[in-house]
Design an enzyme around this catalytic site. Structure first.
Site, PDB file in Angstrom:
ATOM      1  N   GLY A 221      49.027  47.681  35.708  1.00 33.24           N
ATOM      2  CA  GLY A 221      49.007  47.674  34.369  1.00 33.24           C
ATOM      3  C   GLY A 221      50.107  46.556  34.226  1.00 33.24           C
ATOM      4  O   GLY A 221      50.547  46.608  32.899  1.00 33.24           O
ATOM      5  N   LEU A 222      50.459  45.586  34.870  1.00 31.57           N
ATOM      6  CA  LEU A 222      51.429  44.739  34.604  1.00 31.57           C
ATOM      7  C   LEU A 222      50.862  43.235  34.376  1.00 31.57           C
ATOM      8  O   LEU A 222      51.416  42.127  34.507  1.00 31.57           O
ATOM      9  CB  LEU A 222      52.806  44.579  35.678  1.00 31.57           C
ATOM     10  CG  LEU A 222      53.127  45.821  35.800  1.00 31.57           C
ATOM     11  CD1 LEU A 222      54.490  45.767  36.873  1.00 31.57           C
ATOM     12  CD2 LEU A 222      54.047  46.367  34.545  1.00 31.57           C
TER      13      LEU A 222
ATOM     14  N   GLU B  96      38.413  35.915  33.117  1.00 28.09           N
ATOM     15  CA  GLU B  96      38.137  37.651  33.147  1.00 28.09           C
ATOM     16  C   GLU B  96      37.171  38.383  32.498  1.00 28.09           C
ATOM     17  O   GLU B  96      36.571  39.303  32.964  1.00 28.09           O
ATOM     18  CB  GLU B  96      39.780  38.284  32.718  1.00 28.09           C
ATOM     19  CG  GLU B  96      39.867  39.620  33.265  1.00 28.09           C
ATOM     20  CD  GLU B  96      41.367  39.888  33.043  1.00 28.09           C
ATOM     21  OE1 GLU B  96      41.599  41.053  33.461  1.00 28.09           O
ATOM     22  OE2 GLU B  96      42.214  38.952  32.674  1.00 28.09           O
TER      23      GLU B  96
ATOM     24  N   SER C  87      46.013  40.306  37.003  1.00 34.02           N
ATOM     25  CA  SER C  87      44.777  39.512  36.731  1.00 34.02           C
ATOM     26  C   SER C  87      45.117  38.401  35.720  1.00 34.02           C
ATOM     27  O   SER C  87      44.850  37.057  36.005  1.00 34.02           O
ATOM     28  CB  SER C  87      43.655  40.147  36.176  1.00 34.02           C
ATOM     29  OG  SER C  87      43.782  41.018  35.176  1.00 34.02           O
TER      30      SER C  87
ATOM     31  N   ASP D 272      46.826  40.032  27.217  1.00 34.90           N
ATOM     32  CA  ASP D 272      47.383  39.690  28.453  1.00 34.90           C
ATOM     33  C   ASP D 272      47.447  38.134  28.693  1.00 34.90           C
ATOM     34  O   ASP D 272      48.751  37.675  29.196  1.00 34.90           O
ATOM     35  CB  ASP D 272      46.747  40.272  29.483  1.00 34.90           C
ATOM     36  CG  ASP D 272      46.660  41.911  29.297  1.00 34.90           C
ATOM     37  OD1 ASP D 272      47.319  42.287  28.658  1.00 34.90           O
ATOM     38  OD2 ASP D 272      46.112  42.473  30.191  1.00 34.90           O
TER      39      ASP D 272
HETATM   40  C1  GLA Z   1      44.397  45.974  29.636  1.00 36.73           C
HETATM   41  C2  GLA Z   1      43.658  44.975  28.796  1.00 36.73           C
HETATM   42  C3  GLA Z   1      44.177  44.442  27.761  1.00 36.73           C
HETATM   43  C4  GLA Z   1      44.696  45.775  26.560  1.00 36.73           C
HETATM   44  C5  GLA Z   1      45.256  46.856  27.486  1.00 36.73           C
HETATM   45  C6  GLA Z   1      45.496  47.964  26.717  1.00 36.73           C
HETATM   46  O1  GLA Z   1      45.883  45.661  29.992  1.00 36.73           O
HETATM   47  O2  GLA Z   1      43.498  43.871  29.940  1.00 36.73           O
HETATM   48  O3  GLA Z   1      43.332  43.414  27.137  1.00 36.73           O
HETATM   49  O4  GLA Z   1      43.517  45.885  26.079  1.00 36.73           O
HETATM   50  O5  GLA Z   1      44.764  47.171  28.496  1.00 36.73           O
HETATM   51  O6  GLA Z   1      46.377  47.674  25.329  1.00 36.73           O
END
Ligand code: GLA
Length: 401
Positions: free
Chosen positions: A137-138, A173, A141, A185
């Site tokens: 979650g960081l 991506e 990618s 991101d």
């Molecule tokens: C992932 C996705 C982002 C965003 C978050 C949720 O990190 O890559 O584009 O949607 O989840 O906020």
């Protein structure tokens, strides 16, 4: 290319030196090796809003991807990683046309985009590594994708435009790997500044930097250790649900361009039409849009308690309405909230596993990690990783390559 120079900490310098040695061990000694870095990110507000055109408030972190890179005289492309198994050995004229379900799908997608970008494409050797947890979650990618684009842009002497690197990352991506992610991101990785949050309005991709005083507040990240591959479907399912909500409500919302433009009142008026699952997804999005604006106002007016409260509320909504939390993340949130001086905390990234982000008063740092770890261990019988992160200034070439 806009860059904010940040000197590398001694521990970082050591790992970079090791990375360069690993590169030479794998690809042979010789001149011309260059070193690049691209950060990861945490997101403080605007959860699951980017693909709905809403506002988000991420920041890049001082953990990320190292890329040691070298031009070749021929057209071979050699990709390897110190963190993942599997190498790719191919040619620029024969880049895979489809993802293989491997880590190198991400750089390959980016290379396909960059090939159309002019300059002087030639063969390359790239070794990936770094200090960012993968699939946590960081944004590992986006970090790999923006980093690849940046390194290749430099090696091939292309446009030097950071925006093009961000676009290449999005292409890699979304179009190549097939994750239906929003723009947050790669923008966070590409355009952040230390001591600031990035304000990104995903409807028009406009950005602004909001000061976050690193002396008064700190950011900690707690890793549940649970991993989930974004491409595996749960994330794409949320994206599809939100798209369906918009499709259903659009006829009643003249002028709306995305779900972000649909008001909470409109959602409630059409509760029946949506049905229970889509209704909770829509309620989350409408409330999170309002909350993110509120959080920005609180931050700008120095109301750190108000800003933190919005972050914690966002977690409740992700847990109860958007349903992307898991017990491990909920426990990390609850344990952090017990600690005096914690202002707000929530899961960061898509959810389903990964990390929580904790905003706390700087003086409250001593003891936080032990407290959160101890609570987690009591319930789940293992140690989570709890660390303090600083902000970062985006992709850059490092000296001494
Ligand atoms: C992932 C996705 C982002 C965003 C978050 C949720 O990190 O890559 O584009 O949607 O989840 O906020």
């Amino acid at each position: 290319m806009s860059q904010h120079p940040v000197s590398e900490a001694p521990s970082r310098r050591k790992s970079l030196h090791q990375h360069q040695k690993d590169f030479h061990a794998r690809f042979g000694n010789g001149p011309g090796t260059r070193l690049f870095f691209a950060p990861g990110r945490v997101n403080l507000m605007g959860a699951h809003l980017d693909y709905n055109g809403g506002p988000v408030m991420p920041m890049a972190i001082d953990r990320g991807t190292f890329i040691a890179a070298r031009r070749r005289a021929d057209r071979r492309v050699e990709l390897a990683s110190t963190l993942e198994k599997g190498v790719l050995s191919t040619s620029l004229d024969d880049l895979p046309a489809r993802p293989a379900g491997a880590w190198h799908d991400y750089p390959v997608g980016v290379l396909r985009h960059q090939l159309a970008g002019g300059g002087a494409p030639c063969g390359i050797e790239l070794l990936f590594g770094g200090d960012l947890a993968i699939g946590a979650g960081l944004s590992s990618s986006a970090s790999i994708c923006v980093g690849t684009a940046f390194a290749v842009d430099r090696l091939w002497e292309q446009s030097g435009s950071l925006q093009r690197c961000v676009d290449a990352a999005l292409f890699g991506e979304r179009e190549f790997v097939g994750v239906r992610c929003g723009i947050m991101d790669p923008y966070a990785v590409g355009f952040s500044r230390p001591d600031h949050l990035l304000w990104l309005d995903c409807r028009d991709a406009s950005t602004r930097h909001l000061p976050l005083d690193g002396k008064r507040v700190s950011i900690a990240v707690a890793d549940s250790g649970v991993r989930r591959d974004l491409a595996q479907g749960a994330f794409n399912q949320r994206v599809a649900e939100c798209a369906r909500v918009f499709e259903l409500l659009r006829p009643f919302a003249p002028g709306a361009r995305c779900l972000r433009d649909v008001t909470a009142d409109l959602v409630e008026e059409h509760a029946q039409l949506l049905g229970p699952t889509l209704l909770s997804r829509a309620r989350h999005v409408a409330a999170e849009v309002a909350r993110t604006f509120r959080a920005r106002d609180a931050l700008l007016s120095g109301d750190l308690a108000g800003f933190g409260a919005a972050i914690t509320e966002a977690h409740g909504s992700l847990r109860d309405l958007f349903k992307v939390s898991i017990p491990e993340l909920d426990l990390l949130v609850d344990a952090a909230l017990d600690w005096d001086g914690v202002l707000g905390t929530r899961l960061t990234g898509a959810g389903f596993g990964g990390c929580t982000v904790i905003l706390l008063r700087t003086e409250a740092r001593p003891g936080l990690a032990e407290h959160v770890s101890e609570s987690f261990r009591r319930r789940f019988g293992r140690e989570p990783r709890v660390e303090l992160f600083a902000g970062d200034g985006g992709p850059r070439e490092l000296p001494g390559g």
